[in-house]
Write a protein that holds these residues in place. Structure first.
Motif, PDB file in Angstrom:
ATOM      1  N   ALA A 109      -6.738   0.079  -8.967  1.00 52.75           N
ATOM      2  CA  ALA A 109      -7.041  -1.141  -8.197  1.00 52.75           C
ATOM      3  C   ALA A 109      -5.971  -2.229  -8.324  1.00 52.75           C
TER       4      ALA A 109
ATOM      5  N   ARG B 243      -4.481  -7.947  -1.735  1.00 50.72           N
ATOM      6  CA  ARG B 243      -5.595  -8.659  -1.123  1.00 50.72           C
ATOM      7  C   ARG B 243      -5.203 -10.075  -0.716  1.00 50.72           C
TER       8      ARG B 243
ATOM      9  N   GLN C 129     -13.700  -0.994  -4.227  1.00 53.32           N
ATOM     10  CA  GLN C 129     -12.766  -0.380  -5.175  1.00 53.32           C
ATOM     11  C   GLN C 129     -12.612  -1.246  -6.425  1.00 53.32           C
ATOM     12  N   GLU C 130     -12.543  -2.564  -6.239  1.00 53.68           N
ATOM     13  CA  GLU C 130     -12.399  -3.462  -7.392  1.00 53.68           C
ATOM     14  C   GLU C 130     -13.609  -3.358  -8.314  1.00 53.68           C
TER      15      GLU C 130
ATOM     16  N   TYR D 103     -11.078  -4.034   5.580  1.00 53.02           N
ATOM     17  CA  TYR D 103     -10.398  -3.863   4.295  1.00 53.02           C
ATOM     18  C   TYR D 103     -10.826  -4.937   3.285  1.00 53.02           C
TER      19      TYR D 103
ATOM     20  N   SER E 297     -12.312  -3.391   0.003  1.00 50.98           N
ATOM     21  CA  SER E 297     -11.494  -3.501  -1.206  1.00 50.98           C
ATOM     22  C   SER E 297     -12.348  -3.945  -2.394  1.00 50.98           C
ATOM     23  N   GLN E 298     -13.428  -4.685  -2.108  1.00 52.44           N
ATOM     24  CA  GLN E 298     -14.318  -5.114  -3.205  1.00 52.44           C
ATOM     25  C   GLN E 298     -15.015  -3.918  -3.844  1.00 52.44           C
TER      26      GLN E 298
ATOM     27  N   ASN F 191      -9.317   2.518   1.528  1.00 53.81           N
ATOM     28  CA  ASN F 191      -8.627   1.215   1.497  1.00 53.81           C
ATOM     29  C   ASN F 191      -7.167   1.343   1.905  1.00 53.81           C
TER      30      ASN F 191
ATOM     31  N   ALA G  46       0.845  -1.199   0.000  1.00 55.56           N
ATOM     32  CA  ALA G  46       0.000   0.000   0.000  1.00 55.56           C
ATOM     33  C   ALA G  46       0.880   1.249   0.000  1.00 55.56           C
TER      34      ALA G  46
ATOM     35  N   ARG H  79     -10.993   4.565  -2.530  1.00 58.62           N
ATOM     36  CA  ARG H  79      -9.542   4.371  -2.738  1.00 58.62           C
ATOM     37  C   ARG H  79      -8.742   4.767  -1.503  1.00 58.62           C
TER      38      ARG H  79
ATOM     39  N   ILE I 107      -4.494  -3.468  -5.153  1.00 63.15           N
ATOM     40  CA  ILE I 107      -5.453  -4.210  -4.329  1.00 63.15           C
ATOM     41  C   ILE I 107      -5.461  -5.680  -4.719  1.00 63.15           C
TER      42      ILE I 107
END
Lengths: 667, 30
Positions: free
Chosen positions: A214, A221, A278-279, A271, A275-276, A288, A203, A285, A217
């Motif tokens: 992304a 992830r 953002q994906e 997170y 994070s999903q 995350n 990060a 953003r 991520i």
């Protein structure tokens, strides 16, 4: 004889210097890797990036050599090394001698940095898709963290200090740690803590490289999941160990050490969900980045809390003088992280239109806020002794504070866990209300059943129906998926193959189901635990919650490293043997050994409080309903994470974020 | 002594770490 003596002396000296030398070489290589990786990333020099990365791998090799040396010294009882003398002895079983590697301060730091070096190397090997610059910065950040740990290990708390005079035997491991749980709980928890540094490094590297799309991520992830999975396992094993060893009838005491392990887990849970967003949608953003950074900062903060002994805790054996170093490191990490986030703040702004409140995005955002709320509750409860101590009068809060403050937040999180997976992305329409009927029905049925059974405790009436609602949502989703694919004409095998293809989603649902089972176990054992203190003569009985035990008598047993006073209790066709162990070699330290008879319905948990001259013995007997559900649910959570992510090299779905914002993988 | 061991280990790690620089241009082209 002189030859043997000379050989032993030489062997000890060689081991100690090989270990210390490997740590020093590792420190030089890690510092070199950090400086070179940042410089090479900045100038985008491909060859130098490779050299920096190889220096990181070589650092990992040095740490591995030092670890092998320490383990060898322990297993060969090399008491010339102070660490070996302080944490093992000749009478300790050999498996526990091996576990002394992470049983003390210096060894646990070495174990920590070993895990970080291994996982860090694996993450760098797998980072080719991220582009050289981002990977170089990630190597640089990880190398800085490793440099700090090696600096502490070389200059402040070396595991290879040599004693002036070699004693004939060691002092031995703390009796609380002389248990099978010692072989699994600490290594998993320490590995969990160490692994949070990997997502943090990527990060921070993405922010340094200005890559706020992304792509980071997708890579991070997987390692966040590794950290989360290890920490989940560590937390459950810690509860299991506390329950089986400490002998107070419970498994979670809101001790600072438990709290600091829980907080990064909560941040990473948030997170893994946000994070999903953002994906899928290109939103959240900055949030995350903030969560990944927060999880790591909480790990460093937790290490400082545990190692400095600054707040009262049951884990006092971990206290040492390295606290100030970790405080300094925490300060540096805070300044670096916030500086980086504010430096990139303009690039972190989302350019997507806001989503309506009732949507999957909205559910994730609310869940995240609630989890941050729980972290805040736990954080302030943990640091209260510190803060109030600075104000003049030290105050400590207990379980009641945490239950009152975090309980309502957990209740809403549970309800959200039941409804959230059924809420579609972007917007919700009539189909949502139709699909919510199943969790709503499960909740209502359980609520009515519990009220009819005479339950009047509001927390119990919220927790258990909510957990059943969560389980019904998961089962509904599985049934819907299989039914839809069967209707499409594929048959059972094709339906199952499609579930396997979308395993990330269905693995997550399995984890939700595991959590529902854990919640039922936690609620039942918390709200309906029964206990009784009794003093019995041989032949007398005690009944608790319908379970009857008969005291049979007391006897003494001599074992290799301790003696045991065993009070036998007949329970049906079983004999439970609660005992009091005394370690003569450790100045007569004694420890209670709990006896537990476990079934899926309830645990009968017997603690020997003491024995009297007239042959009578005093016991504390607990009946803990559904405790085994906690361990089973924990195993299902881990299974869900493993099944959902094993072999999945990339996300099972196509990230629609690519359509909404910049392409995935673009710089 | 520790310093000596560390130096020897660093010396031994040299070829691995510096390999991208040690490679000749001809070899990298292949």
């Amino acid at each position: 004889m002189p030859v043997t003596f000379l050989y032993n002396a030489l062997y000890a000296v060689i081991l100690a210097y090989l270990g210390a030398g490997a740590l020093l070489a590792g420190l030089v290589l890690a510092a070199f890797s950090a400086l070179l990786s940042f410089w090479a990333g900045w100038t985008e020099s491909g060859v130098m990036i490779q050299v920096g990365r190889r220096a990181f791998y070589a650092t990992a090799a040095m740490i591995f050599i030092a670890s092998v040396v320490l383990e060898t010294a322990l297993l060969t009882h090399d008491f010339s090394i102070a660490y070996v003398t302080e944490h093992s002895d000749l009478s300790t079983p050999i498996a526990l001698v091996a576990a002394a590697f992470y049983g003390g301060q210096e060894g646990s730091l070495l174990y920590w940095v070993l895990i970080l070096a291994i996982l860090g190397s694996a993450s760098l090997l797998a980072s080719s898709a991220l582009g050289p610059r981002l990977a170089a910065y990630a190597a640089g950040v990880m190398a800085v963290i490793v440099t700090f740990f090696l600096f502490v290990l070389v200059l402040v708390a070396s595991p290879f200090d040599v004693l002036q005079i070699t004693p004939p035997d060691g002092l031995g491991l703390n009796p609380v740690l002389r248990d099978g749980g010692m072989l699994i709980h600490p290594p998993v928890v320490l590995a969990g803590f160490a692994s949070f540094a990997v997502p943090f490094s990527f990060a921070a590297a993405a922010l340094l490289a200005g890559r706020t799309d992304a792509a980071w991520i997708a890579h991070t992830r997987r390692f966040a999941l590794v950290a989360w999975g290890l920490q989940s396992t560590g937390l459950v094993l810690g509860m299991w160990w506390a329950y089986h060893v400490l002998g107070w009838g419970g498994y979670w005491g809101w001790d600072p050490v438990e709290n600091v392990a829980l907080m990064p887990w909560l941040a990473t849970t948030a997170y893994l969900h946000s994070s999903q967003v953002q994906e899928r949608r290109g939103r959240l953003r900055g949030w995350n980045f903030g969560l990944v950074i927060l999880a790591f900062l909480l790990v460093v903060f937790g290490t400082f809390i545990v190692r400095s002994g600054i707040v009262p805790s049951v884990h006092t054996f971990a206290v040492s003088a390295i606290g100030p170093w970790f405080l300094g490191f925490l300060g540096a990490c805070l300044v670096f992280s916030f500086g980086l986030l504010s430096f990139r703040s303009s690039a972190l702004k989302s350019n997507v239109e806001p989503a309506p409140a009732v949507s999957r995005e909205g559910a994730f955002a609310l869940q995240n806020l609630l989890l941050i709320g729980v972290i805040a509750v736990v954080f302030w409860g943990t640091v209260l002794p510190l803060v109030s101590g600075l104000a003049g009068q030290e105050r400590v809060v207990g379980a009641v504070y945490y239950e009152r403050a975090a309980g309502p937040l957990f209740a809403v999180i549970l309800l959200l866990l039941a409804a959230g997976p059924l809420v579609p992305w972007r917007h919700a329409g009539r189909p949502l209300w139709r699909s919510l009927r199943w969790p709503a029905a499960a909740f209502t049925v359980l609520l009515v059943a519990l009220v009819a059974a005479g339950v009047r405790s509001l927390p119990a009436l919220l927790a258990i129906p909510s957990a059943f609602a969560v389980a019904s949502t998961v089962l509904y989703e599985y049934a819907r998926a299989i039914g839809r694919w069967r209707l499409a004409g594929g048959g059972w095998s094709r339906a199952l193959a499609l579930v396997a293809r979308r395993r990330r989603r269905y693995g997550a649902y399995l984890a939700h189901l595991g959590l529902a089972i854990v919640v039922i176990g936690l609620a039942a054992s918390h709200f309906w635990q029964q206990e009784k203190d009794v003093t019995l003569q041989p032949g007398q009985q005690v009944s608790v919650a319908g379970y009857t035990l008969t005291y049979a008598g007391v006897q003494t047993r001599e074992l290799t490293d301790h003696s045991e006073l065993v009070a036998a209790m007949r329970f049906g066709d079983q004999t439970l043997e609660p005992a009091r162990a005394t370690y003569d070699g450790l100045g007569g330290q004694s420890l209670t050994h709990v006896a537990i008879s476990s079934t899926p319905v309830a645990d009968v948990y017997v603690v020997l409080a003491g024995t009297n001259g007239d042959g009578s013995a005093s016991f504390r007997v607990f009946v803990n309903p559904l405790v085994s559900w906690i361990w089973a649910g924990g195993a299902i959570i881990i299974l869900g994470v493993v099944l959902g992510n094993a072999g999945a090299r990339r996300a099972a779905f196509v990230p629609v974020a690519s359509r909404v914002t910049s392409p995935v993988g673009a710089s | 002594m520790t310093l000596l061991v560390a130096t020897l280990l660093l010396f031994a790690a040299g070829p691995f770490v510096l390999w991208p620089l040690l490679k000749t241009p001809e070899e990298s082209a292949v």
